[in-house]
Design a protein around this motif. Sequence first.
Motif, mmCIF file in Angstrom:
data_model
loop_
_atom_site.group_PDB
_atom_site.id
_atom_site.type_symbol
_atom_site.label_atom_id
_atom_site.label_comp_id
_atom_site.label_asym_id
_atom_site.label_seq_id
_atom_site.Cartn_x
_atom_site.Cartn_y
_atom_site.Cartn_z
ATOM 1 N N ASP A 19 22.200 1.518 -52.040
ATOM 2 C CA ASP A 19 21.843 0.318 -51.282
ATOM 3 C C ASP A 19 20.356 0.024 -51.515
ATOM 4 O OD1 ASP A 19 21.670 -0.583 -47.738
ATOM 5 O OD2 ASP A 19 21.822 -1.788 -49.552
ATOM 6 N N ASP A 118 28.725 0.281 -54.096
ATOM 7 C CA ASP A 118 28.316 0.565 -52.707
ATOM 8 C C ASP A 118 29.210 1.585 -52.033
ATOM 9 O OD1 ASP A 118 29.966 -2.199 -50.954
ATOM 10 O OD2 ASP A 118 30.614 -0.912 -52.600
ATOM 11 N N THR A 119 30.307 1.975 -52.717
ATOM 12 C CA THR A 119 31.295 2.844 -52.059
ATOM 13 C C THR A 119 31.512 4.092 -52.894
ATOM 14 O OG1 THR A 119 32.376 0.833 -51.244
ATOM 15 C CG2 THR A 119 33.624 2.897 -51.086
ATOM 16 N N HIS A 160 38.556 -5.193 -47.971
ATOM 17 C CA HIS A 160 38.010 -5.435 -49.314
ATOM 18 C C HIS A 160 38.845 -4.770 -50.400
ATOM 19 C CE1 HIS A 160 34.533 -7.403 -47.676
ATOM 20 N NE2 HIS A 160 34.188 -6.346 -46.982
ATOM 21 N N GLY A 168 33.523 -2.045 -50.929
ATOM 22 C CA GLY A 168 33.139 -2.513 -49.600
ATOM 23 C C GLY A 168 33.587 -1.547 -48.524
ATOM 24 N N TYR A 169 33.583 -0.249 -48.903
ATOM 25 C CA TYR A 169 33.930 0.852 -47.990
ATOM 26 C C TYR A 169 35.442 0.965 -47.741
ATOM 27 C CZ TYR A 169 29.093 -0.499 -46.750
ATOM 28 O OH TYR A 169 27.768 -0.899 -46.776
ATOM 29 N N HIS A 198 32.243 -10.294 -43.443
ATOM 30 C CA HIS A 198 32.415 -10.368 -44.897
ATOM 31 C C HIS A 198 33.815 -10.854 -45.258
ATOM 32 C CE1 HIS A 198 29.402 -7.182 -44.025
ATOM 33 N NE2 HIS A 198 28.737 -7.773 -45.008
ATOM 34 N N PHE A 226 27.856 -10.740 -49.360
ATOM 35 C CA PHE A 226 28.931 -9.908 -49.920
ATOM 36 C C PHE A 226 30.280 -10.413 -49.411
ATOM 37 C CE2 PHE A 226 30.561 -5.887 -51.601
ATOM 38 C CZ PHE A 226 31.735 -5.733 -50.907
ATOM 39 N N PRO A 227 31.316 -10.484 -50.308
ATOM 40 C CA PRO A 227 31.402 -9.960 -51.673
ATOM 41 C C PRO A 227 30.959 -10.921 -52.771
ATOM 42 C CG PRO A 227 33.587 -10.642 -50.952
ATOM 43 C CD PRO A 227 32.645 -10.917 -49.806
ATOM 44 N N SER A 293 24.532 -7.663 -41.898
ATOM 45 C CA SER A 293 25.236 -8.939 -41.811
ATOM 46 C C SER A 293 24.299 -10.007 -41.267
ATOM 47 C CB SER A 293 26.485 -8.763 -40.924
ATOM 48 O OG SER A 293 27.253 -7.675 -41.409
ATOM 49 N N GLY A 322 34.972 -3.865 -40.302
ATOM 50 C CA GLY A 322 33.567 -3.474 -40.352
ATOM 51 C C GLY A 322 32.885 -3.533 -39.004
#
Length: 344
Positions: A19, A118-119, A160, A168-169, A198, A226-227, A293, A322
Amino acid sequence: MRIYHSEMSKARRARTELDGGQLVPPWECPERVDMILAGLRKAGFTEMVEPAEHGLAPVLAVHDADYVDFLATCWDDWQALGREGEAIAWIWPTRTMPGRRIPSCVDGRLGHYALGADTSICGGTFEAAQASKDVALSALDHVLATGEPAFGLCRPPGHHAAVDQFGGYCFFNNAAVAAQRALDAGLSRVAILDVDFHHGNGTQQIFEQRSDVLFVSIHGDPMTCFPYFMGHADEVGEGEGAGYTVNYPLPEGTGAEVWFHVLEAAKERIRETGCELLIVSLGVDTFEDDPISAFKLSSDDFTEMGRRLGALGLPTLLLMEGGYAVEEIGVNVANVLSGMTSGV
Ligand SMILES: NCCCNCCCCCS
Ligand SMILES: [Zn+2]
């Protein structure tokens, strides 16, 4: 309202997220689960239920088998190379390198199956994703059996995750797996309303060619959020699915007045489409103090959100997505559920 939760959802304890050019502790952390549980208990939601195990068949009804196999084997393959860090994608098929074959090595497979960097994948990821999916399915079964609303405390989140992509986790698309199971149980049309900050790119991609799932999303404008590469208002579904994808991108800084106005428009689309079940991808990262966010909803606004969702009068399954303001996530989630049940 019944709460479904599994302690196995905390089996994923990733140490790193890329990040801002640094490896930082992941925003999507196991502590989110504990804070949500504490907030729910404090608000009087004490009916906590462990999920049944539903196996991989419901996952394979949505996700490709090769993708599920990748998630099951990635960490072991990565570790077999003696690497110190966690499995993070760093090379992808791109606009100039289409990638017509899936490489056999784990770095190439990560790039094929990952949305972004990111994941990270670590030990326990596959187990937690399975627990999260089981939470969603057991909560769904309760809604279908009773007509009562239920909340699935899903972690990791899912919106995601596409047919064969994580990021996106997210790993398994819990809302999509639940929607498919509801259709397999005989429902003719399901609405998925994604209120996470998101855009639910994975959920859209899974259903965008179908008319038996209406996907509606209110989210930060992908031009700046994002995304980034999906979620524009002119994405309306394709073929059979034309008209069954509805995107409401909103500018950063959007507050409650505009957000609720758009929610009413989203509800109208759901009403006029004749859906028998509402699945809410409940991200609470629309919160004004969310660290990653950019909307401005207050904790009290989440109570109003729940009240307005309940006013739709549909059997409703709420699934956690999220929300990264960990101190307030418990209050914010509890407020949605309280608002939803206040009318009953
Ligand atoms: N600088 C923050 C990185 C954000 N990475 C993706 C966000 C995924 C949200 C899931 S709801
Ligand atoms: Zn989000």
